[in-house]
Enzyme design. Sequence first.
Site, PDB file in Angstrom:
ATOM      1  N   LYS A 158       0.319   4.450   6.994  1.00  0.00           N
ATOM      2  CA  LYS A 158      -0.228   5.221   5.875  1.00  0.00           C
ATOM      3  C   LYS A 158       0.300   6.652   5.956  1.00  0.00           C
ATOM      4  CE  LYS A 158      -3.078   1.892   4.745  1.00  0.00           C
ATOM      5  NZ  LYS A 158      -2.377   0.847   4.064  1.00  0.00           N
ATOM      6  N   SER A 168       0.796  -1.229   0.000  1.00  0.00           N
ATOM      7  CA  SER A 168       0.000   0.000   0.000  1.00  0.00           C
ATOM      8  C   SER A 168       0.830   1.281   0.000  1.00  0.00           C
ATOM      9  CB  SER A 168      -0.956   0.019   1.189  1.00  0.00           C
ATOM     10  OG  SER A 168      -0.208  -0.008   2.386  1.00  0.00           O
TER      11      SER A 168
END
Lengths: 154, 174
Positions: B92, B48
């Site tokens: 993230k 990701s």
Amino acid sequence: MGIQKLLWEVAKKSFAGGIIGLTISDRCCSVVPVRGDSMSPTMNPQKNSFFDDFVLVDKFCLKDYKFARGDVVVFSSPTNFRDRYIKRIVGMPGEWISSSRDVVRVPEGHCWVEGDNKYSSLDSRTFGPIPLGLIRGRVTRVVWPPQRVSKIGR
Amino acid sequence: MASPSSSSFWSIASRQAMNSGLFITKLYCFLHVTTNYLGFMAYAYGPSMIPTLHPSGNVLLAERISKRYQKPSRGDIVVIRSPENPNKTPIKRVIGIEGDCISFVVDPLKSEKSQTIVVPKGHVFVQGDYTHNSRDSRTFGPVPYGLIQGRMLWRVWPFQDFGPLGPTPSELTN
């Protein structure tokens, strides 16, 4: 020369004691005061802050974040992370809760918290379900004042 | 030279055991305080955050000091506790802080449909750098500050990419 060594020894011992105390408070359990009457009559049944309850918060539950409906938990507020609230879990993930306007499903990884005193409580009816990751501990007992020492049940 | 009696042998042995026990306790507590209040090392893997982080694995250094004293800023790479499963801690990037108006493509693999939201008070909007394969705030919504565990500072391994992790050049021009 002697007093300098003595001060150094005291400093070392208090530093070690402080670190051990901090670890116990984070991993094992800690005692916190309860403010406000949103959890009456379970905690703080009187409005006088001189008689505020102190409760024992268990931290072992934070290992796997395993909670159940009925647990009283301490959590960080979703709107202001520096504030801590104490409320009871009334809905676990997947359950349906009837809030003020409609019926709401508690999403995965979240829980629905409400205060025992519904008329004076800022809880999930206002800010919605909270992620389980915001929980900082589970309240197990009232430890002060002595006449109110008791286990907190479901 | 007189040989020590059996009672003083046990007293010496028990004192040694207590000293080692105390040392191990102090070491454990010191490690706990350091990793929870100062900084920790993390092993990050997964697609990701391509191209910033390698999918096959990186060893990163994260710090826990800034989250106590200031709000996160746009472009920080943070470790959060997932709102979908509190036992997972994904990594993230912060795209928006409270009050920002964020426009994002909901699912780049399926369509070009985009959505615009305003990040509520006390929350941040996080997104993986590789938006085609990342579960982030586009799926589970903005994340409250209380779920932020730490901020990534430095990459330790692989050695050819040893160095600081910071905002992407596009973030700096914003």
